[in-house]
Design an enzyme around this catalytic site. Structure first.
Site, PDB file in Angstrom:
ATOM      1  CB  VAL A 115      -0.942   0.032   1.233  1.00  0.00           C
ATOM      2  CG1 VAL A 115      -1.785   1.304   1.240  1.00  0.00           C
ATOM      3  CG2 VAL A 115      -1.848  -1.196   1.259  1.00  0.00           C
ATOM      4  CE  LYS A 187      -2.400  -0.611  -3.671  1.00  0.00           C
ATOM      5  NZ  LYS A 187      -2.284   0.354  -4.759  1.00  0.00           N
ATOM      6  N   GLY A 272       5.700   5.722  -7.809  1.00  0.00           N
ATOM      7  CA  GLY A 272       6.668   5.343  -8.833  1.00  0.00           C
ATOM      8  C   GLY A 272       7.441   4.107  -8.437  1.00  0.00           C
TER       9      GLY A 272
HETATM   10  N1  NAP Z   1       4.671  -1.361 -10.203  1.00  0.00           N
HETATM   11  C1  NAP Z   1       4.306  -0.682  -9.103  1.00  0.00           C
HETATM   12  O1  NAP Z   1       4.343   0.556  -9.076  1.00  0.00           O
HETATM   13  C2  NAP Z   1       3.864  -1.425  -7.854  1.00  0.00           C
HETATM   14  C3  NAP Z   1       3.621  -0.693  -6.700  1.00  0.00           C
HETATM   15  C4  NAP Z   1       3.252  -1.381  -5.517  1.00  0.00           C
HETATM   16  C5  NAP Z   1       3.077  -2.747  -5.554  1.00  0.00           C
HETATM   17  N2  NAP Z   1       3.276  -3.438  -6.731  1.00  0.00           N
HETATM   18  C6  NAP Z   1       3.075  -4.879  -6.722  1.00  0.00           C
HETATM   19  O2  NAP Z   1       4.339  -5.520  -6.933  1.00  0.00           O
HETATM   20  C7  NAP Z   1       4.142  -6.745  -7.661  1.00  0.00           C
HETATM   21  C8  NAP Z   1       5.043  -6.736  -8.901  1.00  0.00           C
HETATM   22  O3  NAP Z   1       4.716  -5.616  -9.722  1.00  0.00           O
HETATM   23  P1  NAP Z   1       5.539  -5.345 -11.052  1.00  0.00           P
HETATM   24  O4  NAP Z   1       5.017  -4.068 -11.594  1.00  0.00           O
HETATM   25  O5  NAP Z   1       7.010  -5.500 -10.799  1.00  0.00           O
HETATM   26  O6  NAP Z   1       5.016  -6.582 -11.946  1.00  0.00           O
HETATM   27  P2  NAP Z   1       5.658  -7.171 -13.310  1.00  0.00           P
HETATM   28  O7  NAP Z   1       6.495  -6.138 -13.969  1.00  0.00           O
HETATM   29  O8  NAP Z   1       4.516  -7.799 -14.024  1.00  0.00           O
HETATM   30  O9  NAP Z   1       6.660  -8.321 -12.809  1.00  0.00           O
HETATM   31  C9  NAP Z   1       6.174  -9.484 -12.236  1.00  0.00           C
HETATM   32  C10 NAP Z   1       7.294 -10.522 -12.116  1.00  0.00           C
HETATM   33  O10 NAP Z   1       6.744 -11.726 -11.555  1.00  0.00           O
HETATM   34  C11 NAP Z   1       7.079 -12.823 -12.396  1.00  0.00           C
HETATM   35  N3  NAP Z   1       5.991 -13.789 -12.353  1.00  0.00           N
HETATM   36  C12 NAP Z   1       4.778 -13.701 -12.952  1.00  0.00           C
HETATM   37  N4  NAP Z   1       4.020 -14.782 -12.639  1.00  0.00           N
HETATM   38  C13 NAP Z   1       4.796 -15.591 -11.870  1.00  0.00           C
HETATM   39  C14 NAP Z   1       4.603 -16.882 -11.267  1.00  0.00           C
HETATM   40  N5  NAP Z   1       3.441 -17.535 -11.388  1.00  0.00           N
HETATM   41  N6  NAP Z   1       5.619 -17.406 -10.550  1.00  0.00           N
HETATM   42  C15 NAP Z   1       6.792 -16.758 -10.421  1.00  0.00           C
HETATM   43  N7  NAP Z   1       7.043 -15.528 -10.957  1.00  0.00           N
HETATM   44  C16 NAP Z   1       6.049 -14.965 -11.674  1.00  0.00           C
HETATM   45  C17 NAP Z   1       7.268 -12.233 -13.776  1.00  0.00           C
HETATM   46  O11 NAP Z   1       8.106 -13.082 -14.506  1.00  0.00           O
HETATM   47  P3  NAP Z   1       8.542 -12.811 -16.038  1.00  0.00           P
HETATM   48  O12 NAP Z   1       9.739 -11.888 -15.912  1.00  0.00           O
HETATM   49  O13 NAP Z   1       8.912 -14.143 -16.525  1.00  0.00           O
HETATM   50  O14 NAP Z   1       7.362 -12.169 -16.699  1.00  0.00           O
HETATM   51  C18 NAP Z   1       7.918 -10.887 -13.456  1.00  0.00           C
HETATM   52  O15 NAP Z   1       9.307 -11.029 -13.281  1.00  0.00           O
HETATM   53  C19 NAP Z   1       2.647  -6.822  -8.001  1.00  0.00           C
HETATM   54  O16 NAP Z   1       1.994  -7.662  -7.066  1.00  0.00           O
HETATM   55  C20 NAP Z   1       2.177  -5.373  -7.857  1.00  0.00           C
HETATM   56  O17 NAP Z   1       0.822  -5.291  -7.488  1.00  0.00           O
HETATM   57  C21 NAP Z   1       3.699  -2.809  -7.862  1.00  0.00           C
END
Ligand code: NAP
Length: 295
Positions: A115, A187, A272
């Site tokens: 969050v 959240k 970000g």
């Molecule tokens: N981006 C933000 O600003 C933000 C902010 C707060 C919280 N979050 C949370 O942080 C988490 C990651 O966000 P992100 O933006 O980094 O996502 P992302 O860019 O989609 O990256 C997700 C990663 O997880 C891997 N993955 C997907 N499915 C999987 C599985 N079943 N088993 C193992 N690994 C798996 C993917 O592998 P591949 O490389 O092979 O695709 C990728 O490396 C999410 O839950 C999101 O809600 C993100």
């Protein structure tokens, strides 16, 4: 010591490796190495005999089940690993059970990034408000929809505002999770489970997301001196000094209603990726401090 991914290959070496080099090779389009399932990697690398084994979990959330993060967290606890995650799933779907499992395993379970990125929310309450009772909260906690609403007020199109959030990596991998209010519901469940000792899942949170009518509603609200917001709470105050009404673009805020401290508002002006990464680092420092305190 290990990075398992489904599409970019895996790298595991108990002796450690250069993470920056691994990141550059992924950016060049090279696979990290032969694929390994994330559960196998956790079981292989986790070891109760290692004092500071930490799983940093950053997979996308399946909003129906909270997986795959919940299974990753459980496997890590079973292997004696501390867990840090930016994923909402574990706290939103299974906080009570996972917190009990972490206590039994004698490891930390931290999710500050779930969050408002690295802005102190859970650690604010945990570390700095001992003996305070949280009586409620309300917040703007989804950057993508707040940015879209701000853009709609300015007369921009829904699609271009969403495209900007996708290009910046702020929107969820499946943006309907943001737009339909699922991210805010997850959240809300996580906050309620942790701060109010609720036992909710996102499915039990009343939810209203953005629709095709949101542009007209946002513009007529602003013409009347008010603002349309996607608010994570059951109640909403509409006086002219609402701390949520001043939030522009990607800003987030959370108002905690506490006893005896009254209302405490924390605001994140710009969200970000670095700020999410900071949340993971701040949890890592907490794990290190706890390990040092036990010595
Ligand atoms: N981006 C933000 O600003 C933000 C902010 C707060 C919280 N979050 C949370 O942080 C988490 C990651 O966000 P992100 O933006 O980094 O996502 P992302 O860019 O989609 O990256 C997700 C990663 O997880 C891997 N993955 C997907 N499915 C999987 C599985 N079943 N088993 C193992 N690994 C798996 C993917 O592998 P591949 O490389 O092979 O695709 C990728 O490396 C999410 O839950 C999101 O809600 C993100």
């Amino acid at each position: 010591v290990g990075i398992p991914t489904p599409r970019h290959g895996s790298k595991c070496d108990g002796a450690g490796f250069d993470a920056a080099q691994a990141a550059s090779s992924v950016e060049r389009g090279d696979a990290l190495g032969p694929a390994l399932s994330s559960l196998d990697a956790i079981r292989r690398l986790g070891s109760p005999s290692i004092e500071a084994c930490v799983l940093v979990e950053t997979t996308p959330l399946d909003i129906q089940s909270g997986e795959p993060a919940i299974s990753h967290v459980r496997a890590a606890f079973a292997a004696g690993m501390h867990v840090i995650t930016a994923n909402k799933g574990p706290a939103a779907f299974a906080y009570r059970a996972l917190a009990a499992e972490a206590r039994r395993a004698g490891v930390s379970f931290l999710f500050e990034g779930a969050v408002m990125d690295g802005v102190p929310v859970f650690n604010l309450v945990r570390e700095t408000l001992p003996a305070v009772t949280i009586r409620g909260f309300r917040g703007v906690v989804n950057s993508t929809t707040n940015h879209i609403l701000s853009a709609l007020e300015r007369g921009e199109s829904f699609a271009s505002a969403l495209a900007r959030m996708q290009a910046d990596g702020v929107a969820e991998a499946d943006p309907s999770l943001d737009i339909d209010g699922w991210d805010a519901a997850a959240k809300t469940a996580a906050l309620a489970n942790v701060l109010l000792d609720a036992d909710l899942t996102p499915q039990r949170v009343d939810r209203e997301g953005l629709t095709a009518a949101s542009g007209a509603r946002a513009r007529s609200a602003i013409a009347a001196g008010r603002r349309l917001k996607l608010v994570a709470t059951a109640t909403c105050h509409a006086d002219g000094h609402d701390p949520l009404a001043i939030l522009d673009d990607q800003a987030n805020a959370l108002e905690l209603d506490t006893w005896p401290m009254g209302r405490i508002v924390i605001t994140e002006r710009d969200g970000g990726l670095e700020k999410t990464a900071y949340a993971l680092v701040s949890d890592l420092v907490t794990v290190a401090r706890r390990i040092r305190a036990r010595r």
